[in-house]
Motif scaffolding. Structure first.
Motif, short mmCIF file in Angstrom:
data_model
loop_
_atom_site.label_atom_id
_atom_site.label_comp_id
_atom_site.label_asym_id
_atom_site.label_seq_id
_atom_site.Cartn_x
_atom_site.Cartn_y
_atom_site.Cartn_z
N GLY A 42 -5.18 1.97 1.42
CA GLY A 42 -4.97 0.66 0.82
C GLY A 42 -5.49 -0.47 1.68
O GLY A 42 -6.63 -0.46 2.12
N ILE A 86 -6.02 0.89 -4.95
CA ILE A 86 -5.90 -0.26 -4.03
C ILE A 86 -6.61 -0.03 -2.70
O ILE A 86 -6.24 -0.61 -1.69
CB ILE A 86 -4.41 -0.58 -3.78
N TYR A 106 2.40 1.85 -3.51
CA TYR A 106 1.40 2.38 -4.44
C TYR A 106 1.06 3.84 -4.13
O TYR A 106 0.92 4.65 -5.05
CB TYR A 106 0.14 1.51 -4.44
N PRO A 166 -4.06 -3.81 -10.39
CA PRO A 166 -4.90 -2.67 -9.95
C PRO A 166 -5.29 -1.74 -11.09
O PRO A 166 -4.64 -1.61 -12.06
CB PRO A 166 -4.01 -1.96 -8.95
N PHE A 187 -9.82 -7.20 -4.67
CA PHE A 187 -9.42 -7.27 -6.08
C PHE A 187 -10.28 -8.29 -6.84
O PHE A 187 -10.69 -8.04 -7.97
CB PHE A 187 -7.94 -7.61 -6.22
N SER A 216 0.83 -1.21 0.00
CA SER A 216 0.00 0.00 0.00
C SER A 216 0.86 1.26 0.00
O SER A 216 0.59 2.21 -0.74
CB SER A 216 -0.93 0.00 1.22
N GLY A 243 -7.38 -7.67 0.97
CA GLY A 243 -6.91 -7.16 -0.32
C GLY A 243 -7.28 -8.10 -1.46
O GLY A 243 -7.84 -7.67 -2.48
#
Length: 152
Positions: free
Chosen positions: A62, A55, A46, A152, A73, A43, A69
């Protein structure tokens, strides 16, 4: 271009090590220090690349949980086959036999001929625990350890 920014940021952190018990600058940034931090590291990378909005699985920064996570996604159809993994993708690993991901990192290369992903991962180690090792390392991981790859 954006993917290479994420990779450059992650690579610049190789060698960073936690102090004490899971205390890191990434955990302090996220607001959840002294916890397992592989997802927090992803995180942070990013966000440093200006891509944090891609994200936001658990909060605007994030995600801190590999499981949260991966589910986020998957729900958004952001998973790709491991053979199609590319620079900047997020890879979730499975080191045991349960149904939850154990660890997460950032793909830097896909060696398809060897069925290996080259990654940068936080909270891993050279030879000790791979899912809670205490430092940022570049790793080579067999496809067989990959639970999922997110783009992502």
């Amino acid at each position: 271009m954006a993917n290479s920014q994420v990779v450059n940021i992650a690579t610049s952190q190789i060698g960073y090590a936690e102090t004490g018990d899971n205390s890191t600058m990434y955990g302090k940034w996220y607001g959840l220090d002294k916890q397992p931090w592989c997802a927090i590291f992803v995180s942070w990378c990013y966000n440093q690349a200006g891509l944090g909005k891609n994200i936001v699985a658990q909060n605007p920064k994030g995600f801190a949980s590999c499981d949260a996570g991966l589910k986020w996604f998957a729900k958004r159809n952001k998973l790709v086959p491991v053979g199609e993994a590319q620079e900047g993708d997020i890879v979730f690993f499975q080191f045991d036999q349960d149904a939850e991901p154990d660890h997460v990192g950032i793909v830097t290369k896909n060696w398809k001929r060897k069925s290996v992903l080259v990654t940068v991962e936080g909270n891993t180690s050279d030879k000790g625990s791979q899912a809670n090792g205490g430092a940022v390392y570049a790793k080579k991981r067999a496809y067989s350890l990959v639970m999922a790859v997110a783009r992502p």
